[in-house]
Write a protein that holds these residues in place. Sequence first.
Motif, PDB file in Angstrom:
ATOM      1  N   LEU A 152     -32.469  -1.509  -5.008  1.00  9.67           N
ATOM      2  CA  LEU A 152     -33.383  -0.380  -4.802  1.00  9.67           C
ATOM      3  C   LEU A 152     -32.682   0.744  -4.046  1.00  9.67           C
ATOM      4  CD1 LEU A 152     -36.763  -1.975  -3.716  1.00  9.67           C
ATOM      5  CD2 LEU A 152     -36.436  -0.361  -5.557  1.00  9.67           C
ATOM      6  N   ARG A 157     -27.711   8.361  -1.619  1.00  8.94           N
ATOM      7  CA  ARG A 157     -26.841   8.823  -0.540  1.00  8.94           C
ATOM      8  C   ARG A 157     -27.225   8.184   0.789  1.00  8.94           C
ATOM      9  NH1 ARG A 157     -27.426  14.927  -1.447  1.00  8.94           N
ATOM     10  NH2 ARG A 157     -28.887  14.108  -2.971  1.00  8.94           N
ATOM     11  N   LEU A 162     -31.177   3.139   4.587  1.00  8.61           N
ATOM     12  CA  LEU A 162     -32.444   2.766   3.949  1.00  8.61           C
ATOM     13  C   LEU A 162     -32.611   1.253   3.871  1.00  8.61           C
ATOM     14  CD1 LEU A 162     -34.894   3.984   2.556  1.00  8.61           C
ATOM     15  CD2 LEU A 162     -33.700   3.768   0.396  1.00  8.61           C
ATOM     16  N   LEU A 165     -34.214  -0.570   6.857  1.00  9.44           N
ATOM     17  CA  LEU A 165     -35.631  -0.210   7.017  1.00  9.44           C
ATOM     18  C   LEU A 165     -36.498  -0.938   6.000  1.00  9.44           C
ATOM     19  CD1 LEU A 165     -37.945   1.568   8.110  1.00  9.44           C
ATOM     20  CD2 LEU A 165     -37.307   3.267   6.410  1.00  9.44           C
ATOM     21  N   LEU A 166     -36.001  -1.057   4.771  1.00  6.66           N
ATOM     22  CA  LEU A 166     -36.794  -1.717   3.731  1.00  6.66           C
ATOM     23  C   LEU A 166     -36.781  -3.231   3.906  1.00  6.66           C
ATOM     24  CD1 LEU A 166     -35.747   0.201   0.509  1.00  6.66           C
ATOM     25  CD2 LEU A 166     -37.785   0.496   1.889  1.00  6.66           C
ATOM     26  N   LEU A 218     -34.407  -1.606 -12.713  1.00  5.52           N
ATOM     27  CA  LEU A 218     -33.793  -0.891 -11.591  1.00  5.52           C
ATOM     28  C   LEU A 218     -32.328  -0.601 -11.860  1.00  5.52           C
ATOM     29  CD1 LEU A 218     -35.441  -2.692  -8.593  1.00  5.52           C
ATOM     30  CD2 LEU A 218     -35.592  -0.295  -9.161  1.00  5.52           C
ATOM     31  N   GLU A 221     -31.772   2.637 -14.445  1.00  7.74           N
ATOM     32  CA  GLU A 221     -31.871   4.057 -14.140  1.00  7.74           C
ATOM     33  C   GLU A 221     -30.986   4.499 -12.990  1.00  7.74           C
ATOM     34  OE1 GLU A 221     -33.193   4.773 -11.160  1.00  7.74           O
ATOM     35  OE2 GLU A 221     -34.578   3.175 -10.691  1.00  7.74           O
TER      36      GLU A 221
ATOM     37  N   GLY B 139     -41.458   2.201   5.006  1.00  8.00           N
ATOM     38  CA  GLY B 139     -40.371   1.960   4.054  1.00  8.00           C
ATOM     39  C   GLY B 139     -40.703   2.527   2.692  1.00  8.00           C
ATOM     40  N   TYR B 140     -41.937   2.276   2.237  1.00 11.15           N
ATOM     41  CA  TYR B 140     -42.382   2.816   0.950  1.00 11.15           C
ATOM     42  C   TYR B 140     -42.281   4.340   0.949  1.00 11.15           C
ATOM     43  CZ  TYR B 140     -45.543   4.264  -2.763  1.00 11.15           C
ATOM     44  OH  TYR B 140     -46.079   4.867  -3.871  1.00 11.15           O
ATOM     45  N   ALA B 142     -40.491   6.254   2.826  1.00 14.14           N
ATOM     46  CA  ALA B 142     -39.100   6.704   2.913  1.00 14.14           C
ATOM     47  C   ALA B 142     -38.483   6.773   1.523  1.00 14.14           C
ATOM     48  CB  ALA B 142     -38.297   5.764   3.808  1.00 14.14           C
ATOM     49  N   VAL B 143     -38.767   5.767   0.691  1.00 17.20           N
ATOM     50  CA  VAL B 143     -38.192   5.767  -0.655  1.00 17.20           C
ATOM     51  C   VAL B 143     -38.860   6.829  -1.520  1.00 17.20           C
ATOM     52  CG1 VAL B 143     -37.876   4.409  -2.737  1.00 17.20           C
ATOM     53  CG2 VAL B 143     -37.520   3.374  -0.531  1.00 17.20           C
ATOM     54  N   LEU B 146     -37.380  10.259  -0.999  1.00 12.44           N
ATOM     55  CA  LEU B 146     -35.931  10.383  -1.031  1.00 12.44           C
ATOM     56  C   LEU B 146     -35.512  11.703  -1.675  1.00 12.44           C
ATOM     57  CD1 LEU B 146     -34.643   6.941  -2.243  1.00 12.44           C
ATOM     58  CD2 LEU B 146     -34.171   8.029  -0.070  1.00 12.44           C
ATOM     59  N   PRO B 147     -34.423  12.271  -1.190  1.00 12.17           N
ATOM     60  CA  PRO B 147     -33.899  13.453  -1.874  1.00 12.17           C
ATOM     61  C   PRO B 147     -33.140  13.023  -3.133  1.00 12.17           C
ATOM     62  CG  PRO B 147     -32.528  12.926   0.014  1.00 12.17           C
ATOM     63  CD  PRO B 147     -33.623  11.922  -0.015  1.00 12.17           C
ATOM     64  N   ALA B 148     -33.879  12.511  -4.098  1.00 13.20           N
ATOM     65  CA  ALA B 148     -33.235  12.021  -5.325  1.00 13.20           C
ATOM     66  C   ALA B 148     -34.059  12.461  -6.520  1.00 13.20           C
ATOM     67  CB  ALA B 148     -33.117  10.504  -5.285  1.00 13.20           C
ATOM     68  N   VAL B 152     -36.086   8.366 -10.325  1.00 10.73           N
ATOM     69  CA  VAL B 152     -35.514   7.358  -9.431  1.00 10.73           C
ATOM     70  C   VAL B 152     -36.488   7.048  -8.308  1.00 10.73           C
ATOM     71  CG1 VAL B 152     -33.650   6.916  -7.801  1.00 10.73           C
ATOM     72  CG2 VAL B 152     -33.157   8.006  -9.985  1.00 10.73           C
ATOM     73  N   LYS B 155     -39.844   5.278  -9.585  1.00 11.35           N
ATOM     74  CA  LYS B 155     -39.698   3.902 -10.047  1.00 11.35           C
ATOM     75  C   LYS B 155     -39.380   2.964  -8.888  1.00 11.35           C
ATOM     76  CE  LYS B 155     -37.940   2.991 -14.269  1.00 11.35           C
ATOM     77  NZ  LYS B 155     -36.813   2.842 -15.209  1.00 11.35           N
ATOM     78  N   ARG B 156     -38.469   3.394  -8.040  1.00 12.45           N
ATOM     79  CA  ARG B 156     -38.089   2.512  -6.929  1.00 12.45           C
ATOM     80  C   ARG B 156     -39.232   2.327  -5.945  1.00 12.45           C
ATOM     81  NH1 ARG B 156     -31.694   3.416  -5.789  1.00 12.45           N
ATOM     82  NH2 ARG B 156     -31.109   3.550  -7.968  1.00 12.45           N
TER      83      ARG B 156
END
Lengths: 222, 251
Positions: A152, A157, A162, A165-166, A218, A221, B139-140, B142-143, B146-148, B152, B155-156
Amino acid sequence: MIRDALLIAGKDLRLELRSRVALNQVLPFALLVLVLFAFALDPDKSVLTQATPGLYWIAVLFSALLALQRSFAIEATDGNRDALRLSGLDPAGIFLGKVMAVSAQLLVLEALLGVGVAVLYTSRIEGWILLAVTSVVATASIAAAGTLYGVLAAGLRVRETLLPLLLLPVLAPVLIGSTRAFEAALNGSPSEGWPWVGLMSIFASLYVVAGIFGFGPLLEES
Amino acid sequence: MTTQLDAAPEGLDSTGSRGTRVLGVLAIVGLAALALFGLVLSPPDASQGEVVRILYVHVPSATFAYIGCFLTTIGSAMFLWRRSAWWELVAYASAEIATVFTAIVLVTGMIWGRPTWGVFWVWDARLTSTAMLLLLLLGYLAVRRLPADHDVRTKRSAIIGLLLVPNVIIVRQSVQWWRTLHQKPTLLANGVGAKIEGLMLFSLFIGFIAIGLVFAWLLIHRFRLAWLEDQLDDAGLDAAIAERRSEGEPS
């Protein structure tokens, strides 16, 4: 799927044997954590001996984070991830292979760390069967959840910051369970430890199943 | 890029609509009623005294925090299953609101705990698992933020959202087990579980309605805002592509 898993696990372990990153960096880090705990908690006050199970598993968790980062870092360079995707290997097999390779490295690390704890903290080691089974189940849990959350965070970056934290909140039950089971074993009352092994087994199975189904999309992509 | 915002069609300059305005007014009325019943009309508790009034906010907030978590997991599952962007936004919006409500639960709980138990925090099963819930939600988020790439991120975060409720259940179970092996959770026995009746029960009831209205109002607005953010992202990208294309053309 199993054949693919063995292929991937073999590849990762061969990489480790040749590069020795886990051996030369992660293991010393784990031992360093043990020494730091001794600095933080006065070693003469027998706090260390009492808190051995918890400190041991905290050290394992931190080292596991490094091992997991490494497991995905080796796929990050030279477009290895694309190569993995193009290889035609079953994504579930790739997941299981990664889990196996990380588990194998962690089990070696845990054995050495156990020796370290016994020597440095003068803890008495008892209840071998429970200790061994707990280690195997907890390691499988950490590796399975870690590999799923690792992919994940992979390719982003911010992956280094991350992943902890996850992953760490998710692994809280494993930390509680493994610590309690170790305490039970060291206190000579193994019957109290087995329910925790059961809980961690459920955890490990859940994450293995989630990984088998979730890893493919996962990987696609990222 | 302000032109993008200015160019938004009529009616999209606010996330409000007639329905949400009515809902908002009802929520304000509900909160006023809650303040009236919770702070003035209901009697102080026999054992807890005035402190009990915090619970009229605390208990409903906890319930709606859990509802938000369930919505996140359902939304994530629907997104992964049906590729429904609508459900993805529901998951995101409710996760954010659940985070706020969980934080409210923890803060009000601590304010309540200090006079009742003498400490802000005890390692009780409920408290510990609520704190872990907050961390899982962070955590959720944060994802999701994300700067993405949009795909991405969604889905993540959906995979994390899908695992949110199972994780909460396992964490809760393990923490409960962990604490009860050592000590019985007696602390809450004379708290929420105790018998409540009359005006106090009614105040709690008002609390559920008021907090529920606030939750619904926030959810709808957050959903619309998230939807607009996505539109803006797409519009910004399209504009950038168009700009680059026009650069290449001989003028």
